[in-house]
Scaffold this motif. Structure first.
Motif, PDB file in Angstrom:
ATOM      1  N   UNK A 639       0.826  -1.214   0.053  1.00  0.00           N
ATOM      2  CA  UNK A 639      -0.062  -0.017   0.207  1.00  0.00           C
ATOM      3  C   UNK A 639       0.712   1.225   0.044  1.00  0.00           C
ATOM      4  N   UNK A 640       0.531   2.251  -0.615  1.00  0.00           N
ATOM      5  CA  UNK A 640       1.258   3.581  -0.440  1.00  0.00           C
ATOM      6  C   UNK A 640       0.205   4.774   0.103  1.00  0.00           C
ATOM      7  N   UNK A 641       0.922   5.036   1.050  1.00  0.00           N
ATOM      8  CA  UNK A 641       0.226   6.409   1.768  1.00  0.00           C
ATOM      9  C   UNK A 641       1.116   7.489   1.571  1.00  0.00           C
ATOM     10  N   UNK A 642       0.396   8.555   0.755  1.00  0.00           N
ATOM     11  CA  UNK A 642       0.941   9.694   0.351  1.00  0.00           C
ATOM     12  C   UNK A 642       0.410  10.943   1.068  1.00  0.00           C
ATOM     13  N   UNK A 643       1.194  11.759   1.901  1.00  0.00           N
ATOM     14  CA  UNK A 643       0.862  12.867   2.513  1.00  0.00           C
ATOM     15  C   UNK A 643       1.508  14.024   2.029  1.00  0.00           C
ATOM     16  N   UNK A 644       0.823  15.107   1.857  1.00  0.00           N
ATOM     17  CA  UNK A 644       1.269  16.562   1.529  1.00  0.00           C
ATOM     18  C   UNK A 644       0.961  17.364   2.880  1.00  0.00           C
ATOM     19  N   UNK A 645       2.163  17.929   3.263  1.00  0.00           N
ATOM     20  CA  UNK A 645       2.053  19.024   4.152  1.00  0.00           C
ATOM     21  C   UNK A 645       2.351  20.405   3.886  1.00  0.00           C
ATOM     22  N   UNK A 646       1.339  21.220   3.761  1.00  0.00           N
ATOM     23  CA  UNK A 646       1.481  22.439   3.180  1.00  0.00           C
ATOM     24  C   UNK A 646       1.938  23.640   4.147  1.00  0.00           C
ATOM     25  N   UNK A 647       2.788  24.532   3.542  1.00  0.00           N
ATOM     26  CA  UNK A 647       3.190  25.762   4.244  1.00  0.00           C
ATOM     27  C   UNK A 647       2.524  26.932   3.702  1.00  0.00           C
ATOM     28  N   UNK A 648       1.781  27.893   4.537  1.00  0.00           N
ATOM     29  CA  UNK A 648       1.203  29.002   3.776  1.00  0.00           C
ATOM     30  C   UNK A 648       2.062  30.132   3.862  1.00  0.00           C
ATOM     31  N   UNK A 649       2.536  30.735   4.677  1.00  0.00           N
ATOM     32  CA  UNK A 649       3.041  31.976   4.880  1.00  0.00           C
ATOM     33  C   UNK A 649       4.488  31.915   5.946  1.00  0.00           C
ATOM     34  N   UNK A 650       4.507  30.946   6.411  1.00  0.00           N
ATOM     35  CA  UNK A 650       5.770  30.688   7.350  1.00  0.00           C
ATOM     36  C   UNK A 650       7.074  30.410   6.749  1.00  0.00           C
ATOM     37  N   UNK A 651       8.033  30.089   7.793  1.00  0.00           N
ATOM     38  CA  UNK A 651       9.571  29.742   7.094  1.00  0.00           C
ATOM     39  C   UNK A 651       9.800  28.290   7.717  1.00  0.00           C
ATOM     40  N   UNK A 652       8.981  27.588   7.973  1.00  0.00           N
ATOM     41  CA  UNK A 652       9.135  26.244   8.378  1.00  0.00           C
ATOM     42  C   UNK A 652       7.852  25.434   8.265  1.00  0.00           C
ATOM     43  N   UNK A 653       8.221  24.123   8.082  1.00  0.00           N
ATOM     44  CA  UNK A 653       6.874  23.265   8.040  1.00  0.00           C
ATOM     45  C   UNK A 653       7.046  22.166   9.079  1.00  0.00           C
ATOM     46  N   UNK A 654       6.165  21.984  10.086  1.00  0.00           N
ATOM     47  CA  UNK A 654       6.230  21.168  11.335  1.00  0.00           C
ATOM     48  C   UNK A 654       5.254  19.956  11.011  1.00  0.00           C
ATOM     49  N   UNK A 655       5.593  18.829  11.138  1.00  0.00           N
ATOM     50  CA  UNK A 655       4.747  17.671  10.871  1.00  0.00           C
ATOM     51  C   UNK A 655       4.953  16.579  11.767  1.00  0.00           C
ATOM     52  N   UNK A 656       3.945  15.488  11.973  1.00  0.00           N
ATOM     53  CA  UNK A 656       4.463  14.377  12.818  1.00  0.00           C
ATOM     54  C   UNK A 656       3.453  13.225  12.181  1.00  0.00           C
ATOM     55  N   UNK A 657       3.977  11.959  12.155  1.00  0.00           N
ATOM     56  CA  UNK A 657       3.329  10.838  11.824  1.00  0.00           C
ATOM     57  C   UNK A 657       3.430   9.866  12.999  1.00  0.00           C
ATOM     58  N   UNK A 658       2.302   9.197  13.485  1.00  0.00           N
ATOM     59  CA  UNK A 658       2.279   8.439  14.540  1.00  0.00           C
ATOM     60  C   UNK A 658       1.343   7.158  14.261  1.00  0.00           C
ATOM     61  N   UNK A 659       1.978   6.107  14.179  1.00  0.00           N
ATOM     62  CA  UNK A 659       1.113   4.665  13.955  1.00  0.00           C
ATOM     63  C   UNK A 659       0.908   4.060  15.226  1.00  0.00           C
ATOM     64  N   UNK A 660       1.662   4.922  16.241  1.00  0.00           N
ATOM     65  CA  UNK A 660       1.581   3.863  17.459  1.00  0.00           C
ATOM     66  C   UNK A 660       0.558   4.371  18.511  1.00  0.00           C
ATOM     67  N   UNK A 661      -0.673   4.492  18.044  1.00  0.00           N
ATOM     68  CA  UNK A 661      -1.811   5.120  18.811  1.00  0.00           C
ATOM     69  C   UNK A 661      -2.861   3.949  19.038  1.00  0.00           C
ATOM     70  N   UNK A 662      -3.984   3.908  19.733  1.00  0.00           N
ATOM     71  CA  UNK A 662      -4.802   2.939  20.277  1.00  0.00           C
ATOM     72  C   UNK A 662      -5.628   2.640  18.867  1.00  0.00           C
ATOM     73  N   UNK A 663      -5.583   1.337  18.509  1.00  0.00           N
ATOM     74  CA  UNK A 663      -6.332   0.924  17.457  1.00  0.00           C
ATOM     75  C   UNK A 663      -7.651   0.411  17.800  1.00  0.00           C
ATOM     76  N   UNK A 664      -8.552   1.299  18.298  1.00  0.00           N
ATOM     77  CA  UNK A 664      -9.845   1.173  18.493  1.00  0.00           C
ATOM     78  C   UNK A 664     -10.791   2.111  18.096  1.00  0.00           C
ATOM     79  N   UNK A 665     -12.141   1.588  17.918  1.00  0.00           N
ATOM     80  CA  UNK A 665     -13.202   2.337  17.146  1.00  0.00           C
ATOM     81  C   UNK A 665     -14.400   2.320  17.954  1.00  0.00           C
TER      82      UNK A 665
END
Length: 704
Positions: A639-665
């Motif tokens: 499977x391919x997960x593609x993520x676009x993190x967009x920067x509007x006006x600032x001078x840095x891009x901050x982001x995080x990915x976390x798969x270690x979360x509770x797998x509950x519904x």
């Protein structure tokens, strides 16, 4: 002085009102039914005609010549002393609009240069006080429109070069002092010039509070004045597409395309090549038809010369379109969008009541097929010649019409009018059937609006999901599944016209997968920083991106292995405004199963799984980092997960990915319902802050 005091008292009183008026349904319908309007870019820049110091200024729009030619403010402020549009004639302008078939006029009351084409108490930099002309053009146009029965609207630039240095993008933040200045001018426009059909705001990047305050001010002063989408922050009455942009999808909200005669400019350009008027008539007429068939309104611009006269070429184009509308306007004015689920190569479709109009503007064909429509036909004939009739037959659930290729005339587009004796019926699209029904984001029919933070940060927004299904059952308790990301939201469901409001709370907590398999997070690739608008992408989104190759010919940058953790650690990278960073994550699963992942983003984010768009939204301006949970329906294998993190006006891009979360519904039962045969269901937020913002219910599943 007395008049100014009265205006100020009215303005203050309006700000003190606690309840904001909204345009009523009749005003909204009038605006929607007009379909076609005149845009006028006219200002002190028209005197220059795209020329500075004897040389054509070829970069940028000519109405922004001050910025593109680098003209000093004190030099530009002297230009009004020679701006004398003595040949301006408001009555002739309105007569031309009517001859062109336009139902309203929107004129630039103030463009980015800050020069006001109306008398204002806020600055002497206006046409009455700073020019030898000395007359209020807005007042003259208002009187002419009233006399000839044409609606009048005002374009208003939210940026102003007299208050803020110009930048190349013109999406500057608006300071508190500038905001107050804008509000005073808006109050003047809505107080001194009679009824205003719409206020067409442009540029600037307002805070959510600023957008809402101006929106409320407009409707307090003139409740039925429509507010345009470029006010931003989803605080508006109708959506505005990009300049000369034509969406290839239906929009459920009122919307408009602004179009220029030439893509290169809106204001008058003396050296512009004006060739082949018949071809230009055809081009703009086709654009009008395309916009209306998708449910929108068309705003076509002219740029008068510095002396106030309309360029003859532009008048010829408008008149040519008007000649077609005189004969075929029934298929344009007061119509609704193409009711079929897709467009056609042979032309466009509009509807009105029990009538369908087939506009033969595309490729000639001997037979037209209309899928899934039924009803007793009263008559089928050419709109301009009722004696020329056509026959229809039904074949495999479709209506077939034989239309001779001779009826396809590019120089004189024909319209076939299909009249039904009573209301026609369309077979629902995407009917889901089975003993057990699952309704989710992936199999829903998406209903779109156009969410806008500002000019550069807007996108097609999903504001409602709907489904058609077929199931016979005496009684059923639908169950709704959701994640922690949707908990607390209140939804409105519509079951065959019966509404149900559900708050997602107190659901039973369950494992996400009853029989979890093995999920392996493989390589993560980074595409680097790519300049684009929010919704734009440098290459096609497929279900099999090759990380070893460049994504697109336009941008040869290649994917690289990224050193980014997947445990939620915040990553910060230096970047420029209007840039995005793409991450490509490969995930291997041994069975069909779901995975929850938490994504942290700054200004905006888009998410695709195997080429399918799951998430698309801007975050509010000046908001802190936003976390959201995304449900990934994984297929067996890669499977391919593609993520676009967009920067509007600032001078840095901050982001995080976390798969270690509770797998509950969560599972929550709803009111008991009975279904018999063809049924429908729709889902949206209950009383959202704005009808344009995305509902963000991608993880919700309904089962029964």
């Amino acid at each position: 002085m007395r008049k100014r005091i009265c205006l100020t008292l009215i303005y203050v009183a309006c700000l003190l009102m606690s309840v904001s008026a909204q345009p009523d349904n009749s005003a909204l319908k009038t605006w929607h039914d007009n379909k076609y309007s005149m845009f006028i870019h006219f200002g002190v820049y028209s005197e220059l005609g795209g020329v500075w110091n004897g040389n054509p200024v070829k970069y940028g729009y000519s109405e922004q010549i001050q910025a593109h030619a680098g003209i000093y403010a004190d030099v530009y402020e002297d230009i009004p002393s020679r701006f004398n549009p003595a040949k301006w004639n408001a009555d002739e302008i309105v007569s031309l609009a009517k001859k062109a078939g336009m139902r309203s006029i929107v004129i630039t009351s103030k463009h980015h240069d800050g020069f006001c084409m109306f008398k204002t108490a806020t600055t002497r930099f206006n046409i009455v006080d700073a020019t030898p002309f000395g007359r209020d053009i807005m007042k003259e146009l208002s009187a002419a429109c009233k006399k000839q029965g044409v609606n009048l609207g005002f374009y208003f630039s939210l940026i102003d070069y007299t208050l803020h240095p110009f930048t190349d993008h013109n999406a500057n933040p608006i300071t508190p002092a500038h905001h107050e200045y804008n509000k005073r001018q808006v109050a003047e426009l809505l107080t001194n010039y009679g009824p205003v059909s719409e206020l067409w705001f442009d540029m600037g990047s307002l805070t959510a509070f600023q957008s809402r305050e101006i929106y409320e001010l407009v409707h307090k002063l003139q409740p039925n004045c429509m507010v345009s989408g470029r006010l931003g922050n989803d605080a508006y009455d109708f959506c505005v597409m990009g300049d000369n942009s034509y969406p290839d999808y239906k929009i459920d909200a009122p919307w408009q395309t602004p179009a220029s005669m030439f893509n290169e400019t809106w204001g008058y350009r003396s050296w512009q090549k004006r060739e082949n008027a018949p071809a230009k008539i055809q081009q703009k007429l086709l654009s009008l038809i395309r916009v209306v068939s998708r449910g929108g309104n068309y705003l076509l611009n002219i740029g008068p010369m510095g002396d106030g006269t309309v360029v003859p070429y532009e008048a010829e184009v408008l008149t040519g379109i008007g000649e077609w509308l005189q004969k075929n306007g029934e298929a344009i004015y007061g119509t609704n969008a193409n009711p079929f689920p897709h467009s056609f190569s042979w032309g466009e479709v509009t509807t009105k009541g029990n009538t369908i109009y087939l506009i033969l503007s595309g490729k000639p064909t001997g037979e037209i097929s209309l899928p899934g429509i039924s009803g007793k036909i009263k008559n089928i004939a050419l709109l301009t010649d009722p004696k020329t009739t056509f026959k229809a037959k039904s074949a495999k659930g479709n209506m077939q019409l034989s239309i001779p290729e001779s009826q396809f005339q590019p120089a004189a587009i024909q319209v076939v009018k299909i009249e039904f004796a009573e209301k026609y019926k369309l077979i629902p699209e995407q009917v889901i059937s089975g003993k057990s029904i699952t309704l989710n984001f992936r199999n829903s029919i998406k209903h779109y609006s156009y969410s806008c933070i500002d000019y550069y940060n807007n996108h097609r927004s999903v504001v409602q999901e709907s489904w058609n299904f077929n199931r016979n059952q005496k009684a059923s308790n639908p169950v709704i599944y959701y994640t922690l990301g949707e908990a607390g939201k209140t939804l409105e469901l519509d079951w065959n016209g019966s509404k149900e409001v559900v708050t997602l709370e107190g659901g039973e907590k369950l494992p996400l997968n009853a029989n979890p398999g093995t999920i392996t997070w493989e390589n993560r690739y980074s595409y680097g920083f790519v300049g684009s608008d929010f919704e734009g992408v440098p290459g096609s989104i497929s279900d099999n991106i090759d990380p070893a190759a460049a994504w697109s010919k336009r941008n040869p940058m290649k994917w690289e292995i990224a050193n980014i953790r997947d445990d939620g650690e915040l990553k910060s990278m230096v970047t420029k405004p209007y840039q995005a960073m793409y991450l490509l994550q490969e995930i291997t699963a041994d069975t069909n199963q779901n995975q929850l992942v938490e994504l942290t983003s700054g200004d905006g984010i888009q998410v695709w799984l195997n080429g399918e768009n799951l998430v698309c939204h801007n975050n509010p301006r000046d908001s802190k980092l936003t976390k959201e949970i995304v449900l990934l329906p994984l297929k067996p294998g890669k499977n391919q997960l593609l993520v676009k993190f967009y920067n509007r006006y600032g001078w840095k891009t901050e982001f995080a990915i976390n798969k270690n979360i509770s797998q509950e519904i969560f599972r929550q039962k709803m009111a008991q319902r009975s279904f018999s045969g063809e049924s429908s269901c729709s889902l949206k937020l209950s009383n959202p802050p704005s009808p344009h913002q995305p509902i963000r219910l991608n993880n919700v599943n309904l089962q029964f």
